[in-house]
Design a protein around this motif. Structure first.
Motif, PDB file in Angstrom:
ATOM      1  N   GLN A 166      58.051  59.782   6.029  1.00 48.30           N
ATOM      2  CA  GLN A 166      57.241  58.944   5.154  1.00 48.30           C
ATOM      3  C   GLN A 166      57.015  59.662   3.833  1.00 48.30           C
ATOM      4  O   GLN A 166      57.227  60.865   3.725  1.00 48.30           O
ATOM      5  N   GLU A 225      54.210  58.248   0.852  1.00 46.49           N
ATOM      6  CA  GLU A 225      52.771  58.059   0.725  1.00 46.49           C
ATOM      7  C   GLU A 225      52.135  57.629   2.050  1.00 46.49           C
ATOM      8  O   GLU A 225      51.195  58.256   2.536  1.00 46.49           O
ATOM      9  N   SER A 226      52.658  56.591   2.654  1.00 45.88           N
ATOM     10  CA  SER A 226      52.092  56.051   3.892  1.00 45.88           C
ATOM     11  C   SER A 226      53.060  55.025   4.456  1.00 45.88           C
ATOM     12  O   SER A 226      53.665  54.250   3.706  1.00 45.88           O
ATOM     13  N   ILE A 227      53.223  55.035   5.772  1.00 38.39           N
ATOM     14  CA  ILE A 227      54.177  54.109   6.397  1.00 38.39           C
ATOM     15  C   ILE A 227      53.775  52.661   6.109  1.00 38.39           C
ATOM     16  O   ILE A 227      54.616  51.819   5.795  1.00 38.39           O
ATOM     17  N   ILE A 228      52.480  52.396   6.179  1.00 37.28           N
ATOM     18  CA  ILE A 228      52.030  51.019   5.971  1.00 37.28           C
ATOM     19  C   ILE A 228      52.241  50.582   4.519  1.00 37.28           C
ATOM     20  O   ILE A 228      52.722  49.483   4.255  1.00 37.28           O
ATOM     21  N   ALA A 229      51.939  51.474   3.577  1.00 35.64           N
ATOM     22  CA  ALA A 229      52.155  51.147   2.163  1.00 35.64           C
ATOM     23  C   ALA A 229      53.645  50.909   1.897  1.00 35.64           C
ATOM     24  O   ALA A 229      54.023  50.005   1.139  1.00 35.64           O
TER      25      ALA A 229
END
Lengths: 124, 358
Positions: B32, B34-38
């Motif tokens: 990843q 920044e973030s997996i969700i982002a």
């Protein structure tokens, strides 16, 4: 809320904020950053006995599950119910609204095994 | 440890962009940024890019190139310049060796993109099977770096580099020039979104990655890639299927074309088509709090009925899972999935979780 400089840390990245015979517990800022996107927390039940160094909760990210090891032994007297709806609170404020549970300490001597913030920082 | 791991040509660029590097089948790749969700959200709503330079490229060249491809692959390819298709490669028993996308360069040359973990195995398999064909099989993986650019806005953004990019049809390949270097562009992906995958020299693909960073294309890691592909119901070769599973069991029977000429595994697959399969790759969603993981067992009425091969948390669908379960298990059926000793209720759903927009 639980100023990290006043917390005691385990080598496995949990903190305890001790006040009298109770302690609020959570994970360090470093740990939340490493775990990233926290999407689920399996909390212990109120009344459960937790043992220092033993897994008593699970913190899950998109990618994996991480055990939460109790920093001190005791009985759970309160859990942070807000984490059920919003586990990302741990990412946003690991020493604030992202606290995990509160225990009544059963063995105050165990506190000696924990690290000060500066000593913990030095392990990172 | 790190010195034993291979690095793609984008390694330095990924680290510089904040990539958290992990060992993925012997390659150091970003799990990843920044973030997996982002990153997931960027690909669903806008544009993201993934370093997929670890993937393999194999060329079939010679008078029998097409005949050979038809023999080693289950799908029915066409001799039409630029046209590609997805297929499985199976052994004599119909067990899945890998999944591939092969493209027609011309009637005597096919360009095959394979998975990284299986590339050496695929190559050895092709070499052995090619003995009776007038075809030369070459592994050109080292020549290519590869970037997957995915998301609804990707083609608009890339229009600045190639104004004709939108004319490339789904599953077609073309040659183009970017930053002065020759590239191969395919209108393919592994996310359920529109987009392209671009292969070229290390230098050119590094320039493309750097350009993407300054043009609102978010760098994304393996974590987001795995989440996006599972939402879209795409199998991960070696994980969701291997030589112990046939395409029918992997819920991918459409890639088996029994009415084409003979191919490896055809007899076994024809027989299985007749008798049917007892277990198929199926999708589930947890209906109680929790997240299941790969390897978890599936129960119904306290009886173990299957296991998960992929499972994760989706910001849209919550705890999504896929694994092998009885083929007669109806959609909507309630099951339980055992997660660390605790049984959590789940229900079978029709895959995919996310209906792609392509």
């Amino acid at each position: 809320m639980y100023n990290q400089e006043k917390c005691k840390f385990s080598k496995t990245h949990e903190w305890a904020f001790v006040e009298g015979d109770t302690a609020v517990c959570g994970i360090s800022d470093h740990a939340q950053h490493e775990i990233s996107d926290i999407v689920f927390v399996e909390l212990p039940k109120v009344g459960a006995k937790v043992e220092a160094g033993k897994s008593c909760a699970v913190i899950e990210s998109v990618k994996s599950a991480a055990d939460f090891y109790a920093p001190l032994s005791g009985e759970v007297i309160q859990v942070n119910e807000n984490l059920n709806g919003n586990p990302a609170l741990i990412n946003q404020a690991p020493h604030g609204d992202g606290w995990i549970f509160k225990i009544k300490i059963s063995n105050a001597k165990e506190e000696e095994n924990l690290l000060s913030f500066d000593a913990y920082k030095a392990t990172l | 440890m790190e010195q034993n791991l291979q690095k793609t040509s984008l390694y330095e660029a990924c680290v510089k962009a904040g990539g958290k590097m992990v060992d993925f089948h012997g390659w150091l790749l970003p799990v990843q940024f920044e973030s997996i969700i982002a990153e997931h959200n960027a690909v669903r709503s806008s544009a993201g890019m993934f370093d997929v330079s670890h993937m393999g490229q194999i060329i079939f060249k010679g008078p029998d190139a097409y005949k050979f491809l038809q023999y080693v692959a289950t799908n029915n390819f066409k001799v039409e310049t630029g046209r590609g298709a997805y297929s499985h490669i199976v052994n004599e028993n119909g067990g899945v060796i890998d999944d591939i996308i092969a493209f027609c360069i011309n009637e005597q040359e096919f360009f095959v993109v394979v998975n990284s973990a299986t590339c050496q195995k695929d190559y050895a398999w092709f070499k052995e099977k090619a003995k009776n064909f007038k075809v030369e099989v070459s592994n050109v993986s080292a020549k290519y770096s590869m970037l997957a650019l995915q998301g609804p806005k990707v083609l608009d953004i890339l229009g600045e580099l190639d104004k004709d990019i939108k004319n490339l049809k789904r599953f077609y390949i073309k040659k183009a020039t970017m930053f002065g270097g020759e590239v191969l562009i395919t209108r393919t992906g592994y996310t359920g979104e529109d987009g392209v995958e671009i292969m070229g020299s290390a230098d050119t693909i590094n320039k493309l990655f750097a350009w993407g960073l300054t043009h609102n294309i978010k760098p994304c890691g393996l974590g987001a890639r795995d989440l996006l592909r599972l939402e879209s119901g795409y199998l991960l070769s070696g994980n969701d299927m291997d030589e112990t599973k046939t395409p029918y069991e992997a819920s991918c029977g459409w890639v088996v074309k029994l009415n084409k000429e003979d191919f490896i595994g055809k007899a076994a697959l024809a027989k299985q088509k007749e008798t049917g399969v007892s277990q198929v790759w199926s999708g589930f969603i947890l209906t109680q709090p929790g997240i299941a993981r790969e390897g978890c067992k599936i129960y119904q009425n306290d009886k173990e009925i299957g296991y998960l091969t992929s499972a994760t948390f989706s910001p849209v669908y919550k705890a999504i899972c896929a694994g092998y379960a009885p083929s007669n298990l109806a959609e909507g059926s309630e099951v339980e999935i055992e997660v660390r000793g605790r049984k959590i209720k789940a229900k079978k759903i029709k895959m995919p979780f996310y209906q792609d927009k392509i």
